[in-house]
Design a protein around this motif. Sequence first.
Motif, PDB file in Angstrom:
ATOM      1  N   ILE A  12       0.850  -1.203   0.000  1.00 14.35           N
ATOM      2  CA  ILE A  12       0.000   0.000   0.000  1.00 14.35           C
ATOM      3  C   ILE A  12       0.875   1.238   0.000  1.00 14.35           C
ATOM      4  CG2 ILE A  12      -1.680   1.326   1.347  1.00 14.35           C
ATOM      5  CD1 ILE A  12      -2.715  -1.499   2.336  1.00 14.35           C
ATOM      6  N   THR A  13       1.896   1.252   0.837  1.00 11.43           N
ATOM      7  CA  THR A  13       2.827   2.384   0.890  1.00 11.43           C
ATOM      8  C   THR A  13       3.491   2.609  -0.459  1.00 11.43           C
ATOM      9  OG1 THR A  13       3.230   2.034   3.244  1.00 11.43           O
ATOM     10  CG2 THR A  13       4.890   3.290   2.039  1.00 11.43           C
ATOM     11  N   ARG A  14       3.908   1.530  -1.123  1.00 14.00           N
ATOM     12  CA  ARG A  14       4.552   1.667  -2.437  1.00 14.00           C
ATOM     13  C   ARG A  14       3.567   2.245  -3.457  1.00 14.00           C
ATOM     14  NH1 ARG A  14       8.272  -2.849  -4.966  1.00 14.00           N
ATOM     15  NH2 ARG A  14       9.644  -1.930  -3.409  1.00 14.00           N
ATOM     16  N   LEU A  15       2.333   1.782  -3.449  1.00 11.87           N
ATOM     17  CA  LEU A  15       1.336   2.307  -4.386  1.00 11.87           C
ATOM     18  C   LEU A  15       1.077   3.788  -4.131  1.00 11.87           C
ATOM     19  CD1 LEU A  15      -0.700   1.920  -6.674  1.00 11.87           C
ATOM     20  CD2 LEU A  15      -2.354   1.143  -4.953  1.00 11.87           C
ATOM     21  N   LEU A  16       0.924   4.156  -2.878  1.00 13.21           N
ATOM     22  CA  LEU A  16       0.694   5.562  -2.545  1.00 13.21           C
ATOM     23  C   LEU A  16       1.863   6.422  -3.003  1.00 13.21           C
ATOM     24  CD1 LEU A  16      -0.820   5.160   1.034  1.00 13.21           C
ATOM     25  CD2 LEU A  16      -2.036   5.841  -1.043  1.00 13.21           C
ATOM     26  N   SER A  17       3.065   5.956  -2.782  1.00 10.90           N
ATOM     27  CA  SER A  17       4.257   6.695  -3.189  1.00 10.90           C
ATOM     28  C   SER A  17       4.335   6.828  -4.713  1.00 10.90           C
ATOM     29  CB  SER A  17       5.503   5.991  -2.655  1.00 10.90           C
ATOM     30  OG  SER A  17       6.662   6.621  -3.112  1.00 10.90           O
ATOM     31  N   PHE A  18       4.062   5.735  -5.412  1.00 10.86           N
ATOM     32  CA  PHE A  18       4.126   5.749  -6.868  1.00 10.86           C
ATOM     33  C   PHE A  18       3.121   6.715  -7.467  1.00 10.86           C
ATOM     34  CE2 PHE A  18       2.818   4.209 -11.040  1.00 10.86           C
ATOM     35  CZ  PHE A  18       4.042   4.092 -11.684  1.00 10.86           C
ATOM     36  N   CYS A  19       1.939   6.800  -6.885  1.00 14.78           N
ATOM     37  CA  CYS A  19       0.849   7.596  -7.460  1.00 14.78           C
ATOM     38  C   CYS A  19       0.821   9.051  -6.990  1.00 14.78           C
ATOM     39  CB  CYS A  19      -0.496   6.943  -7.127  1.00 14.78           C
ATOM     40  SG  CYS A  19      -0.746   5.362  -7.942  1.00 14.78           S
ATOM     41  N   ARG A  20       1.644   9.411  -6.045  1.00 14.91           N
ATOM     42  CA  ARG A  20       1.515  10.742  -5.436  1.00 14.91           C
ATOM     43  C   ARG A  20       1.689  11.898  -6.419  1.00 14.91           C
ATOM     44  NH1 ARG A  20       6.670   9.700  -2.487  1.00 14.91           N
ATOM     45  NH2 ARG A  20       8.184  10.376  -3.993  1.00 14.91           N
ATOM     46  N   ASP A  21       2.455  11.717  -7.479  1.00 16.28           N
ATOM     47  CA  ASP A  21       2.687  12.808  -8.423  1.00 16.28           C
ATOM     48  C   ASP A  21       1.874  12.674  -9.714  1.00 16.28           C
ATOM     49  OD1 ASP A  21       4.516  14.049  -6.706  1.00 16.28           O
ATOM     50  OD2 ASP A  21       6.158  12.799  -7.451  1.00 16.28           O
ATOM     51  N   ILE A  22       1.018  11.690  -9.780  1.00 14.66           N
ATOM     52  CA  ILE A  22       0.198  11.508 -10.976  1.00 14.66           C
ATOM     53  C   ILE A  22      -0.906  12.557 -10.985  1.00 14.66           C
ATOM     54  CG2 ILE A  22      -1.434   9.964 -12.133  1.00 14.66           C
ATOM     55  CD1 ILE A  22       0.270   7.635 -11.183  1.00 14.66           C
ATOM     56  N   ARG A  23      -1.081  13.200 -12.113  1.00 16.48           N
ATOM     57  CA  ARG A  23      -2.113  14.220 -12.273  1.00 16.48           C
ATOM     58  C   ARG A  23      -3.240  13.661 -13.123  1.00 16.48           C
ATOM     59  NH1 ARG A  23      -0.196  15.880  -8.327  1.00 16.48           N
ATOM     60  NH2 ARG A  23       1.523  17.315  -8.239  1.00 16.48           N
ATOM     61  N   GLY A  24      -4.434  14.127 -12.909  1.00 21.20           N
ATOM     62  CA  GLY A  24      -5.567  13.682 -13.695  1.00 21.20           C
ATOM     63  C   GLY A  24      -6.326  12.579 -12.986  1.00 21.20           C
ATOM     64  N   ASP A  25      -7.227  11.972 -13.722  1.00 19.85           N
ATOM     65  CA  ASP A  25      -8.083  10.933 -13.173  1.00 19.85           C
ATOM     66  C   ASP A  25      -7.304   9.633 -12.986  1.00 19.85           C
ATOM     67  OD1 ASP A  25     -10.531  12.446 -13.140  1.00 19.85           O
ATOM     68  OD2 ASP A  25     -10.440  12.348 -15.328  1.00 19.85           O
ATOM     69  N   LEU A  26      -7.497   9.016 -11.844  1.00 15.55           N
ATOM     70  CA  LEU A  26      -6.787   7.791 -11.517  1.00 15.55           C
ATOM     71  C   LEU A  26      -7.786   6.644 -11.383  1.00 15.55           C
ATOM     72  CD1 LEU A  26      -4.013   6.568 -10.724  1.00 15.55           C
ATOM     73  CD2 LEU A  26      -4.578   7.126  -8.366  1.00 15.55           C
ATOM     74  N   VAL A  27      -7.591   5.615 -12.185  1.00 17.26           N
ATOM     75  CA  VAL A  27      -8.379   4.392 -12.102  1.00 17.26           C
ATOM     76  C   VAL A  27      -7.433   3.302 -11.621  1.00 17.26           C
ATOM     77  CG1 VAL A  27      -9.709   2.680 -13.388  1.00 17.26           C
ATOM     78  CG2 VAL A  27      -9.931   5.114 -13.949  1.00 17.26           C
ATOM     79  N   LEU A  28      -7.793   2.657 -10.537  1.00 15.31           N
ATOM     80  CA  LEU A  28      -6.945   1.610  -9.971  1.00 15.31           C
ATOM     81  C   LEU A  28      -7.466   0.242 -10.383  1.00 15.31           C
ATOM     82  CD1 LEU A  28      -6.412   3.042  -6.368  1.00 15.31           C
ATOM     83  CD2 LEU A  28      -4.841   3.148  -8.307  1.00 15.31           C
ATOM     84  N   VAL A  29      -6.538  -0.615 -10.768  1.00 18.25           N
ATOM     85  CA  VAL A  29      -6.845  -1.967 -11.203  1.00 18.25           C
ATOM     86  C   VAL A  29      -5.941  -2.912 -10.431  1.00 18.25           C
ATOM     87  CG1 VAL A  29      -6.874  -3.553 -13.166  1.00 18.25           C
ATOM     88  CG2 VAL A  29      -7.396  -1.128 -13.519  1.00 18.25           C
ATOM     89  N   GLY A  30      -6.508  -3.994  -9.927  1.00 22.63           N
ATOM     90  CA  GLY A  30      -5.678  -4.947  -9.209  1.00 22.63           C
ATOM     91  C   GLY A  30      -6.289  -6.328  -9.198  1.00 22.63           C
ATOM     92  N   SER A  31      -5.413  -7.318  -9.103  1.00 17.38           N
ATOM     93  CA  SER A  31      -5.834  -8.705  -9.052  1.00 17.38           C
ATOM     94  C   SER A  31      -5.331  -9.334  -7.756  1.00 17.38           C
ATOM     95  CB  SER A  31      -5.262  -9.455 -10.257  1.00 17.38           C
ATOM     96  OG  SER A  31      -5.613 -10.818 -10.202  1.00 17.38           O
ATOM     97  N   SER A  32      -6.183 -10.111  -7.113  1.00 25.37           N
ATOM     98  CA  SER A  32      -5.857 -10.835  -5.885  1.00 25.37           C
ATOM     99  C   SER A  32      -5.390  -9.847  -4.814  1.00 25.37           C
ATOM    100  CB  SER A  32      -4.830 -11.924  -6.173  1.00 25.37           C
ATOM    101  OG  SER A  32      -4.775 -12.848  -5.122  1.00 25.37           O
TER     102      SER A  32
END
Length: 134
Positions: A12-32
Motif C-alpha cells: 500500500i505504501t509503495r502504491l501511494l508513493s508511486f501515485c503521489r505525483d500523478i495528475r488527472g483521473d486515476l483508475v486503480l486496477v488490481g488482481s488478488s
Amino acid sequence: DYRGLADPRDRITRLLSFCRDIRGDLVLVGSSLGGYVATCASALLHARGLFLMAPAFYLPGIEELTAKPAPCPKTIVHGWHDEVVPVDHSLRFAREYGATLHILDTDHGLHSELKLLNYLFEYFLVSLDLPKRQ
C-alpha cells in the motif's frame, strides 16, 4: 511492481508513493492481493474507479487492514471456482459497498475468460465517462 514486498502494508505504501505525483483521473486496477491493495489506497488517492479481479478481501491476517474504498464506481470480476479467495468474499464486499460483480465460470487466475475480462474492463472504462486527453 510489488516484487520483494510480502507485507500488504508495504505494498500500500509503495502504491501511494508511486501515485503521489500523478495528475488527472486515476483508475486503480488490481488482481488478488493487488486488488486488496488498490482498494485500501483508493480513498487516499481519490480514485475515480476501481476494477478488481478476484480481490483478496476478508482473508485471515489481513481482514482488519481493509479500508473503506473510495466513493467511486467499483467493479469486481471473480471466478466461481476460485481456489485462493472464496467468491463469497467478493459477494460480501459488493453488497457492502455497492460494487458491480461479475462471477465467471473460471478459477482465481481468470485466464480462461481473458476475452470477457478485457470486454468488462473496456466497458468499465467507457462507463466512467472520463474526460478525453488532448
